[in-house]
Design a protein around this motif. Structure first.
Motif, mmCIF file in Angstrom:
data_model
loop_
_atom_site.group_PDB
_atom_site.id
_atom_site.type_symbol
_atom_site.label_atom_id
_atom_site.label_comp_id
_atom_site.label_asym_id
_atom_site.label_seq_id
_atom_site.Cartn_x
_atom_site.Cartn_y
_atom_site.Cartn_z
ATOM 1 N N ASP A 244 0.813 -1.221 0.000
ATOM 2 C CA ASP A 244 0.000 0.000 0.000
ATOM 3 C C ASP A 244 0.847 1.272 0.000
ATOM 4 O O ASP A 244 0.312 2.369 -0.168
ATOM 5 C CB ASP A 244 -0.925 0.015 1.226
ATOM 6 C CG ASP A 244 -2.004 -1.048 1.157
ATOM 7 O OD1 ASP A 244 -2.598 -1.200 0.073
ATOM 8 O OD2 ASP A 244 -2.234 -1.728 2.175
ATOM 9 N N ARG B 42 4.080 7.855 0.112
ATOM 10 C CA ARG B 42 2.764 7.977 -0.510
ATOM 11 C C ARG B 42 1.947 6.732 -0.210
ATOM 12 O O ARG B 42 2.487 5.628 -0.109
ATOM 13 C CB ARG B 42 2.892 8.130 -2.023
ATOM 14 C CG ARG B 42 3.595 9.405 -2.481
ATOM 15 C CD ARG B 42 3.818 9.340 -3.986
ATOM 16 N NE ARG B 42 4.466 10.538 -4.495
ATOM 17 C CZ ARG B 42 4.971 10.638 -5.719
ATOM 18 N NH1 ARG B 42 4.903 9.595 -6.554
ATOM 19 N NH2 ARG B 42 5.542 11.752 -6.117
ATOM 20 N N LYS C 114 -0.943 4.455 -1.748
ATOM 21 C CA LYS C 114 -1.602 4.163 -3.018
ATOM 22 C C LYS C 114 -3.119 4.152 -2.833
ATOM 23 O O LYS C 114 -3.633 3.614 -1.855
ATOM 24 C CB LYS C 114 -1.139 2.805 -3.548
ATOM 25 C CG LYS C 114 0.362 2.702 -3.798
ATOM 26 C CD LYS C 114 0.739 1.292 -4.218
ATOM 27 C CE LYS C 114 2.250 1.139 -4.382
ATOM 28 N NZ LYS C 114 2.633 -0.248 -4.737
ATOM 29 N N ASP C 115 -3.812 4.747 -3.792
ATOM 30 C CA ASP C 115 -5.279 4.761 -3.793
ATOM 31 C C ASP C 115 -5.842 5.278 -2.472
ATOM 32 O O ASP C 115 -6.828 4.750 -1.938
ATOM 33 C CB ASP C 115 -5.833 3.357 -4.069
ATOM 34 C CG ASP C 115 -5.342 2.787 -5.389
ATOM 35 O OD1 ASP C 115 -5.242 3.564 -6.358
ATOM 36 O OD2 ASP C 115 -5.054 1.580 -5.450
ATOM 37 N N ALA C 116 -5.216 6.298 -1.923
ATOM 38 C CA ALA C 116 -5.653 6.838 -0.636
ATOM 39 C C ALA C 116 -6.945 7.634 -0.804
ATOM 40 O O ALA C 116 -7.063 8.449 -1.732
ATOM 41 C CB ALA C 116 -4.573 7.738 -0.058
ATOM 42 N N PRO C 117 -7.929 7.429 0.069
ATOM 43 C CA PRO C 117 -9.153 8.236 0.013
ATOM 44 C C PRO C 117 -8.843 9.707 0.265
ATOM 45 O O PRO C 117 -7.844 10.043 0.904
ATOM 46 C CB PRO C 117 -10.007 7.648 1.145
ATOM 47 C CG PRO C 117 -9.432 6.299 1.409
ATOM 48 C CD PRO C 117 -7.973 6.409 1.113
ATOM 49 N N ARG C 118 -9.693 10.570 -0.256
ATOM 50 C CA ARG C 118 -9.506 12.001 -0.080
ATOM 51 C C ARG C 118 -9.489 12.330 1.420
ATOM 52 O O ARG C 118 -10.295 11.828 2.193
ATOM 53 C CB ARG C 118 -10.624 12.774 -0.772
ATOM 54 C CG ARG C 118 -10.471 14.302 -0.679
ATOM 55 C CD ARG C 118 -11.661 14.983 -1.340
ATOM 56 N NE ARG C 118 -11.700 14.682 -2.759
ATOM 57 C CZ ARG C 118 -11.042 15.368 -3.697
ATOM 58 N NH1 ARG C 118 -10.272 16.392 -3.330
ATOM 59 N NH2 ARG C 118 -11.144 15.042 -4.959
#
Length: 725
Positions: free
Chosen positions: A79, A420, A422-426
């Protein structure tokens, strides 16, 4: 009468070239204890560590992920993305520490040092009134004793005219309670042994006399009445006086920021995520920011200054009062940058007890410290632990990422890191160390930083280092006083001598006994210089064995020993479980006699030795010295002695198990065969026999566990590391 001549005879008399004793640190910054030996082995293999003398640099990056004010759990290595500067790097190590899942005693769970939370309670005695110091002490006690996790490491420091460390990073709540109460004001007897790593402070007979350490009092701004503002002459005189006072305040701010900059350097040498809990009334805001954060009296003065400018009387206006002291501002900004680079947040605590309007002229500095380092400011609280509850919860889950930087130049420059998700929610927040410096050589570190690093390693309890070392700790009842716990430490000679070019080998040994609550119950330390002209051949042949001891009450302890070469910085941390007998049954670690000529044998100073105990290690009535880590050939056999206290009288049976570094039992790993007519009985039983190593054991390190079943069907186990040749 004890036969002490037999006790001393195996120990070599070597000329010790005493190294200059380091100035005692009142404390050093700087838990986890002994799980099973197999678990320690797995942790040691899994967790890369910085080493003082290694050619491979491993950087560990603690990370917190927060969403909607709560920590995000159950993420995996895949992640995350990690960038060293602008270059993506491979994440070579990954671990997750969730404090909500870590329960029980502090010494029952090993947590990587870099993933542990470190809190430095920093008391400002410079800008804080005596009454507020008392509020700060109560706030700190509330936080430590009611809200922090048992595995959190906490240190105590004060600033009076300079930063002083009272107690190093520890999980010992009793020591912390004393440190908070005394703030370093302890009268120490000449007969008291001082802890060179600052993990133990002396007992305290009296509470701190409030305000004793406040240097020069606290500056308060004088009010300006209406009559003064009507008199041009009086205003000019007052301006001169205020400039002098602000100059004094600016000097005091400069002293504070310089001292805190030094503190940030010390904190940079501590691994992991760090929080400075800064307990203060704040620094004079007007010196830093000019007309920001004004009181009502300040605003009245500002109106008068504006009128003077309109009328052309600019000589009456103090420019620094309007815009702030630029040098103080620059010093503050540099200091806060150093804290950020040290991966250290400042949690600012206003201890003035005033409401916002009353404290506004000082609270601004606390707010800036917190905001610019990623921390928070706390004020108007009843219980500091309750006020910090949300912050503590956000930091309760840590992901520990590790990577190996390529082509790292030893240029002392700061390298920036980015993590970072990955695909982190806003709205997801990723908090991590902003970067790192190339590791410095041992010679480039200060004695204080060395002590600090040593203290952190001891309290971390994770075996690591670049010296092949081992420790054996056993406990024996004494006729009077506390039980006698001899500690035998061995270190490989080639590792100790690596990089040594002179004629003296300087060695430092620090040993601590921690109970199940993480409390340091006893310690010993020694610094020695071995004359290589006399002892060099013996050291090269095998190494050294040092005999020290603890004095302890009955119980289970974690023995932790840090050994270091004080020229090269090469070191090792080794640990062992120590069972001190009481009324219950205790089986000591299996003891393997070894030739007294195998090592260069050294012992604690005669003044430190117990004179009321008999020689503890006997085999058929003859004294022997046991191996700290027994060595046996594959399929070979070795003598073994099992020492037990309070076994049921009668016949016994013995079972042996051998475990590999992965913690898995090795089939047919070995067996113990007792000599004929071996039986237990009385307060102390000595069961002698042989250990036969399995023929299929590969060379390497293992753990031998022996279980004795007595005539009452009681089963009692103990373990020791072994090395198969």
């Amino acid at each position: 009468m004890n036969d002490h001549s037999r006790f001393a005879s195996p120990f070599t008399r070597v000329r010790l070239v005493r190294t200059a004793a380091a100035a005692t640190c009142t404390a050093a910054l700087l838990l986890a204890a002994a799980d099973a030996d197999a678990q320690r082995n797995r942790r040691r293999q899994a967790q890369p560590q910085f080493s003082d003398a290694t050619t491979v640099t491993v950087v560990e990056v603690p990370v917190q992920v927060i969403s909607s004010g709560a920590p995000v759990r159950d993420l995996t290595r895949d992640d995350f993305e990690l960038l060293d500067g602008r270059r993506p790097v491979e994440i070579t190590g990954f671990d997750l520490v969730d404090l909500s899942l870590v329960e029980g005693k502090p010494t029952q769970k090993q947590i990587p040092v870099a993933a542990r939370r470190h809190f430095l309670l920093f008391f400002d005695l410079f800008f804080t009134a005596p009454d507020s110091v008392g509020r700060a002490q109560q706030a700190a006690a509330d936080l430590v004793l009611t809200s922090l996790h048992p595995t959190d490491l906490v240190a105590v420091a004060v600033f009076d005219t300079r930063p002083r460390l009272v107690l190093g990073f520890t999980s010992d709540r009793s020591q912390l309670r004393q440190a908070i109460r005394s703030l370093g004001q302890v009268q120490v007897s000449e007969t008291v042994v001082r802890d060179p790593l600052g993990l133990v402070i002396s007992d305290i007979g009296a509470a701190l006399a409030a305000g004793d350490e406040v240097a020069g009092g606290t500056q308060t701004a004088g009010g300006i009445d209406a009559g003064a503002m009507l008199s041009e002459t009086r205003r000019e005189l007052q301006n001169l006086q205020e400039q002098a006072e602000r100059g004094n305040e600016a000097s005091r701010i400069a002293a504070m920021t310089q001292g805190m900059s030094a503190l940030s350097d010390w904190m940079a040498s501590v691994e992991g995520r760090k929080h400075v809990v800064f307990l203060s009334e704040g620094m004079p805001t007007r010196v830093l920011y000019g007309n920001q954060g004004l009181t009502d009296e300040d605003r009245a003065s500002l109106l008068a200054d504006s009128e003077a400018v309109i009328q052309g009387r600019t000589q009456e206006v103090d420019q620094q009062s309007t815009f702030g002291d630029s040098s103080a501002q620059s010093a503050m900004e540099r200091m806060l940058r150093q804290f950020r680079e040290a991966n250290c947040t400042i949690q600012a605590v206003d201890v003035s007890g005033q409401i916002a309007g009353e404290a506004g002229s000082r609270r601004g500095s606390l707010l800036q410290m917190a905001k610019d380092t990623g921390g928070e400011m706390f004020s108007n609280f009843t219980n500091l632990g309750d006020a910090m509850e949300e912050m503590l919860e956000r930091n309760s889950v840590t992901y520990l990422l590790a990577f190996q930087p390529g082509n790292l130049k030893q240029d002392g420059k700061f390298r920036r890191l980015r993590v970072r998700l990955k695909d982190a929610p806003r709205g997801t927040q990723v908090v991590h160390r902003p970067g790192y410096y190339p590791p410095r050589t041992y010679e480039q570190t200060s004695p204080f930083e060395r002590a600090l690093g040593s203290a952190q390693a001891v309290m971390g309890g994770v075996e690591t280092g670049d010296i092949d070392a081992a420790v054996l700790a056993t406990g024996f009842p004494a006729d009077s006083g506390k039980a006698y716990a001899p500690v035998l430490i061995t270190a490989r000679g080639e590792d100790l001598l690596a990089g040594v070019e002179g004629s003296v080998l300087p060695i430092e040994i620090y040993a601590y006994a921690l109970d199940e609550d993480g409390v340091v119950r006893d310690f010993f330390s020694t610094r020695m210089g071995l004359d290589l002209a006399q002892a060099g051949a013996a050291i090269r042949q095998s190494g050294i064995k040092y005999w020290g001891h603890f004095d302890l009450d009955p119980g289970t302890y974690s023995a932790r020993v840090l050994l270091r070469n004080d020229i090269t910085g090469r070191r090792a941390l080794v640990t062992g479980v120590l069972e001190v007998p009481g009324d219950g049954t205790v089986l000591q670690p299996p003891l393997f006699p070894e030739p007294p000529t195998k090592w260069l044998l050294l012992r604690e100073d005669p003044s430190e030795q117990r004179q009321d105990v008999a020689f503890p290690f006997l085999l058929d009535g003859a004294p022997f010295i046991p191996a700290s880590r027994p060595e046996v050939a594959r399929g070979g056999e070795a003598q073994i002695s099992l020492v037990a206290m309070n076994l049921a009288a009668g016949a016994v049976s013995v079972r042996a198990q051998v475990f590999g570094p992965d913690g898995e039992e090795v089939t047919q790993g070995g067996e113990v065969a007792l000599d004929q007519s071996q039986a237990s009985g009385g307060a102390l039983s000595r069961l002698n026999g042989k250990f036969v190593a399995g023929k299929k054991l590969d060379p390497g390190d293992y753990t031998l566990t022996v279980t004795v079943t007595d005539s009452a069907n009681g089963q009692h186990s103990s373990s020791t590391p072994i090395r198969v040749l």
